[in-house]
Design a protein around this motif. Structure first.
Motif, PDB file in Angstrom:
ATOM      1  N   UNK A 114       1.080  -1.622   0.065  1.00  0.00           N
ATOM      2  CA  UNK A 114       0.384   0.572  -0.185  1.00  0.00           C
ATOM      3  C   UNK A 114       1.006   0.988   0.476  1.00  0.00           C
ATOM      4  N   UNK A 115       1.877   0.919   0.613  1.00  0.00           N
ATOM      5  CA  UNK A 115       2.929   2.498   0.999  1.00  0.00           C
ATOM      6  C   UNK A 115       3.694   2.606  -0.436  1.00  0.00           C
ATOM      7  N   UNK A 116       4.170   2.174  -1.289  1.00  0.00           N
ATOM      8  CA  UNK A 116       4.546   1.225  -2.326  1.00  0.00           C
ATOM      9  C   UNK A 116       3.373   2.029  -3.599  1.00  0.00           C
ATOM     10  N   UNK A 117       1.933   2.523  -2.942  1.00  0.00           N
ATOM     11  CA  UNK A 117       1.448   2.716  -3.616  1.00  0.00           C
ATOM     12  C   UNK A 117       0.667   1.608  -5.076  1.00  0.00           C
ATOM     13  N   UNK A 163      -1.888  11.709  -1.765  1.00  0.00           N
ATOM     14  CA  UNK A 163      -0.886  11.511  -2.588  1.00  0.00           C
ATOM     15  C   UNK A 163      -0.797  11.759  -4.512  1.00  0.00           C
ATOM     16  N   UNK A 164      -0.201  12.058  -4.469  1.00  0.00           N
ATOM     17  CA  UNK A 164       0.109  12.392  -6.432  1.00  0.00           C
ATOM     18  C   UNK A 164       0.924  10.770  -6.628  1.00  0.00           C
ATOM     19  N   UNK A 165       0.331  10.868  -7.819  1.00  0.00           N
ATOM     20  CA  UNK A 165       0.785   9.828  -8.861  1.00  0.00           C
ATOM     21  C   UNK A 165       1.600   8.687  -8.196  1.00  0.00           C
ATOM     22  N   UNK A 166       2.117   8.129  -7.701  1.00  0.00           N
ATOM     23  CA  UNK A 166       3.632   7.256  -7.284  1.00  0.00           C
ATOM     24  C   UNK A 166       4.833   7.925  -6.087  1.00  0.00           C
ATOM     25  N   UNK A 224       2.648   6.544   0.330  1.00  0.00           N
ATOM     26  CA  UNK A 224       1.924   6.776   1.376  1.00  0.00           C
ATOM     27  C   UNK A 224       2.317   6.688   2.412  1.00  0.00           C
ATOM     28  N   UNK A 225       1.521   7.049   3.010  1.00  0.00           N
ATOM     29  CA  UNK A 225       1.549   6.296   4.355  1.00  0.00           C
ATOM     30  C   UNK A 225       0.745   6.646   5.628  1.00  0.00           C
ATOM     31  N   UNK A 226       0.423   5.623   7.007  1.00  0.00           N
ATOM     32  CA  UNK A 226      -0.935   5.759   7.189  1.00  0.00           C
ATOM     33  C   UNK A 226      -1.989   6.802   7.630  1.00  0.00           C
ATOM     34  N   UNK A 245      -5.097  11.303 -10.308  1.00  0.00           N
ATOM     35  CA  UNK A 245      -4.205   9.888 -10.628  1.00  0.00           C
ATOM     36  C   UNK A 245      -3.361   9.686  -8.718  1.00  0.00           C
ATOM     37  N   UNK A 246      -4.421  11.128  -8.098  1.00  0.00           N
ATOM     38  CA  UNK A 246      -4.196  11.080  -6.839  1.00  0.00           C
ATOM     39  C   UNK A 246      -4.865  10.258  -5.683  1.00  0.00           C
ATOM     40  N   UNK A 247      -4.093   9.918  -5.071  1.00  0.00           N
ATOM     41  CA  UNK A 247      -5.267   9.252  -3.712  1.00  0.00           C
ATOM     42  C   UNK A 247      -5.082  10.049  -2.460  1.00  0.00           C
ATOM     43  N   UNK A 288     -12.060   5.418   7.744  1.00  0.00           N
ATOM     44  CA  UNK A 288     -10.730   5.674   7.241  1.00  0.00           C
ATOM     45  C   UNK A 288     -11.563   5.522   6.244  1.00  0.00           C
ATOM     46  N   UNK A 289     -10.961   6.523   4.485  1.00  0.00           N
ATOM     47  CA  UNK A 289     -11.607   5.952   3.559  1.00  0.00           C
ATOM     48  C   UNK A 289     -10.824   7.053   2.942  1.00  0.00           C
ATOM     49  N   UNK A 290     -10.051   5.740   1.181  1.00  0.00           N
ATOM     50  CA  UNK A 290      -9.608   6.560   0.403  1.00  0.00           C
ATOM     51  C   UNK A 290     -10.542   6.610  -0.541  1.00  0.00           C
ATOM     52  N   UNK A 291     -10.335   7.594  -1.299  1.00  0.00           N
ATOM     53  CA  UNK A 291     -10.586   7.576  -2.863  1.00  0.00           C
ATOM     54  C   UNK A 291      -9.585   8.020  -3.935  1.00  0.00           C
ATOM     55  N   UNK A 292     -10.185   7.401  -4.736  1.00  0.00           N
ATOM     56  CA  UNK A 292      -9.221   7.825  -6.531  1.00  0.00           C
ATOM     57  C   UNK A 292      -9.885   9.402  -6.420  1.00  0.00           C
ATOM     58  N   UNK A 297      -7.246   0.280  -2.345  1.00  0.00           N
ATOM     59  CA  UNK A 297      -8.149  -0.249  -1.686  1.00  0.00           C
ATOM     60  C   UNK A 297      -9.209   1.323  -1.711  1.00  0.00           C
ATOM     61  N   UNK A 298     -10.391   0.949  -1.640  1.00  0.00           N
ATOM     62  CA  UNK A 298     -11.697   1.384  -1.290  1.00  0.00           C
ATOM     63  C   UNK A 298     -12.492   1.050  -0.867  1.00  0.00           C
ATOM     64  N   UNK A 299     -13.245   1.757  -0.106  1.00  0.00           N
ATOM     65  CA  UNK A 299     -14.415   1.819   0.626  1.00  0.00           C
ATOM     66  C   UNK A 299     -14.639   0.732   2.649  1.00  0.00           C
ATOM     67  N   UNK A 300     -15.704   0.312   2.973  1.00  0.00           N
ATOM     68  CA  UNK A 300     -15.024   0.057   4.292  1.00  0.00           C
ATOM     69  C   UNK A 300     -13.716  -0.430   4.565  1.00  0.00           C
ATOM     70  N   UNK A 301     -12.527   0.731   5.032  1.00  0.00           N
ATOM     71  CA  UNK A 301     -11.768  -0.121   5.713  1.00  0.00           C
ATOM     72  C   UNK A 301     -11.092  -1.397   6.447  1.00  0.00           C
ATOM     73  N   UNK A 302     -12.075  -0.980   7.697  1.00  0.00           N
ATOM     74  CA  UNK A 302     -12.491  -2.183   8.704  1.00  0.00           C
ATOM     75  C   UNK A 302     -12.837  -3.548   8.212  1.00  0.00           C
TER      76      UNK A 302
END
Lengths: 164, 325
Positions: free
Chosen positions: A105-108, B220-223, B226-228, B206-208, B199-203, A112-117
């Motif tokens: 995940x850190x390396x991209x 976070x930009x493309x490539x 990332x962190x917690x 190109x960014x997350x 927590x939610x992530x969305x695209x 992941x999307x949606x319900x993270x739990x």
């Protein structure tokens, strides 16, 4: 590491029904080998998880509670509570716990999307499960079980080397 | 020095043992420990089996009961301590002084370690914990320089354990409530920082984009590594600047200071990461074990792969080599 392009193109041309049949068999065989697979999910077992290999035109929807897996073309965009997308070999390596999900995940390399739990619970359940896909699925190949296992192990070795 | 390794699941526990841990620390599946994440941690039976497996391999098991007891619900923590002792834990790692008192008076022979969450970082605080509860070891907060650690070691009557590798918090361990301001939950009380449920992530092109309880906290930009999704590692707009207000997404790595820590009198090196997968545990433990046993000039080579496992894919020695005033 992506699937070789000729291979992903060939898989993409397969009918959904055929892919579903193979995937369903593999899924239920894995459940037989690891009956406690979903124990760690608790209430999250009722969620729908989507696995989307970025190098294939298929996505796989899993509902742990009812123990079903369903295959779709990507364009169908099935509704899921949580989704994970990344190269097929990365998803398989995660399934086996051969690589660390946070590091990927850190390396991209995956998203992941949606319900993270729910997704985190599934990640931890899989990580504790000690999957070994070549070993677990070899019997599906019948009399070719041994060569299937050996070839699958070579592919896995190369794929993991490519991710290192 | 002992190598103390994390395990969030029985599979990770076995990997840690195989990779060369001297001791493995873990917790129960509830809010009694500071890694109360979905799908993580041990049932009572899993802990009993892990302890037995560890003992068969000559490896100790430490059980983290390192959150602070909620008023009116103390029994949850007391039962966890009872069960850890019954399972044969070689040490319990505690933060709450009332729980230390319970363990030291109920089980006087049980080895007691003081968690980093107790935030004890001076001679008087440590002496109080040693004299009052018989603490045998103290896990130091990641706020001290190596010379400060050496000074403490000379003046306290217990073993010192320091974090050597893994996640890094803002310098207020055991006292940080940032997560609770946004989610209502914190590592100190509920055992979880920035809970996954929030927590939610969305695209976004190109960014997350990462969101915590509906607030955008990073993009976070493309490539870009990332962190917690924690508030302390969020990027904020302050005055005319956009940037990390508290700390960058980066992991701790103090293996360059191994000899200095050994000379300082440190007893044990701790690897952070009970929330990480067994692949992380196997790789980090085996690398640190190899580095511990290698001559100084060969050490760096043993650790070359570890930055790829790190948050933001970068590491720092943090306060251990403090360069700020």
């Amino acid at each position: 590491m992506l699937l070789p392009r000729p291979l992903s193109l060939t898989i993409d041309k397969l009918p959904v029904a055929l892919v579903q049949r193979v995937v369903n068999q593999a899924f239920h065989r894995a459940l037989q080998q690891h009956p406690d697979l979903f124990d760690r999910l608790g209430n999250e077992a009722n969620k729908r998880f989507c696995f989307a290999p970025t190098d294939l035109d298929f996505v796989f929807l899993v509902h742990p509670e009812s123990k079903f897996i369903h295959t779709f073309r990507k364009a169908a965009q099935p509704r899921a509570d949580a989704s994970i997308a990344g190269p097929m070999l990365t998803l398989l390596a995660l399934l086996e716990g051969r690589i660390d999900g946070d590091a990927v995940f850190f390396s991209r390399s995956l998203s992941v999307t949606g319900d993270m739990e729910a997704m985190l619970a599934l990640r931890n359940a899989l990580d504790d499960c000690s999957f070994d896909l070549p070993r677990d699925l070899a019997a599906m190949a019948g009399p070719l079980a041994l060569p299937f296992r050996r070839i699958a192990e070579v592919i896995r070795h190369r794929a993991l080397k490519g991710m290192a | 020095m002992e190598l103390i390794c994390p395990a969030g699941t029985p599979a990770a526990f076995r990997e840690a043992v195989e990779a060369g841990a001297d001791a493995v620390y873990c917790g129960f599946r509830d809010e009694t420990n500071a890694r109360n994440f979905p799908g993580l941690n041990f049932t009572r039976e899993e802990l009993r089996q892990a302890v037995a497996h560890g003992h068969a391999q000559g490896v100790h098991t430490y059980v983290a009961l390192n959150t602070f007891m909620r008023a009116g619900h103390e029994d949850l923590w007391y039962r966890a301590a009872d069960d850890a002792v019954a399972a044969g834990a070689d040490a319990v790692i505690l933060a709450d002084m009332a729980l230390m008192d319970y363990v030291s008076s109920t089980y006087p022979d049980q080895r007691l370690h003081v968690s980093v969450q107790a935030s004890a970082s001076n001679v008087d605080a440590i002496a109080l914990l040693v004299e009052s509860f018989g603490a045998k070891r103290l896990v130091l907060p990641r706020v001290l320089t190596v010379p400060e650690i050496a000074n403490l070691a000379r003046n306290v009557d217990c073993e010192l354990e320091v974090f050597a590798f893994g996640g890094l918090c803002v310098m207020a361990e055991g006292r940080c409530s940032l997560s609770s301001y946004v989610t209502g939950q914190s590592p100190n009380m509920q055992g979880v920082c920035s809970p996954a449920s929030h927590v939610r992530y969305r695209e976004d092109g190109p960014d997350m984009v990462s969101e915590l309880a509906g607030f955008t906290i990073n993009r976070f930009g493309k490539d870009e590594p990332a962190g917690y999704p924690t508030l302390c590692k969020g990027r904020f707009h302050i005055a005319d600047d956009d940037g990390y207000a508290f700390e960058d997404p980066v992991s701790l790595d103090v293996m360059e200071h191994l000899d200095a820590l050994r000379s300082a009198g440190v007893t044990a090196l701790k690897i952070e990461g009970r929330q990480r997968g067994k692949a992380y545990v196997a790789q980090v433990v085996s690398s640190l074990r190899a580095a511990l046993e290698a001559p100084k000039e060969a050490r760096a080579q043993k650790l070359t792969q570890l930055h790829r496992l790190s948050e933001g894919q970068r590491t720092t020695a943090g306060a251990y080599e403090k360069k700020w005033r």
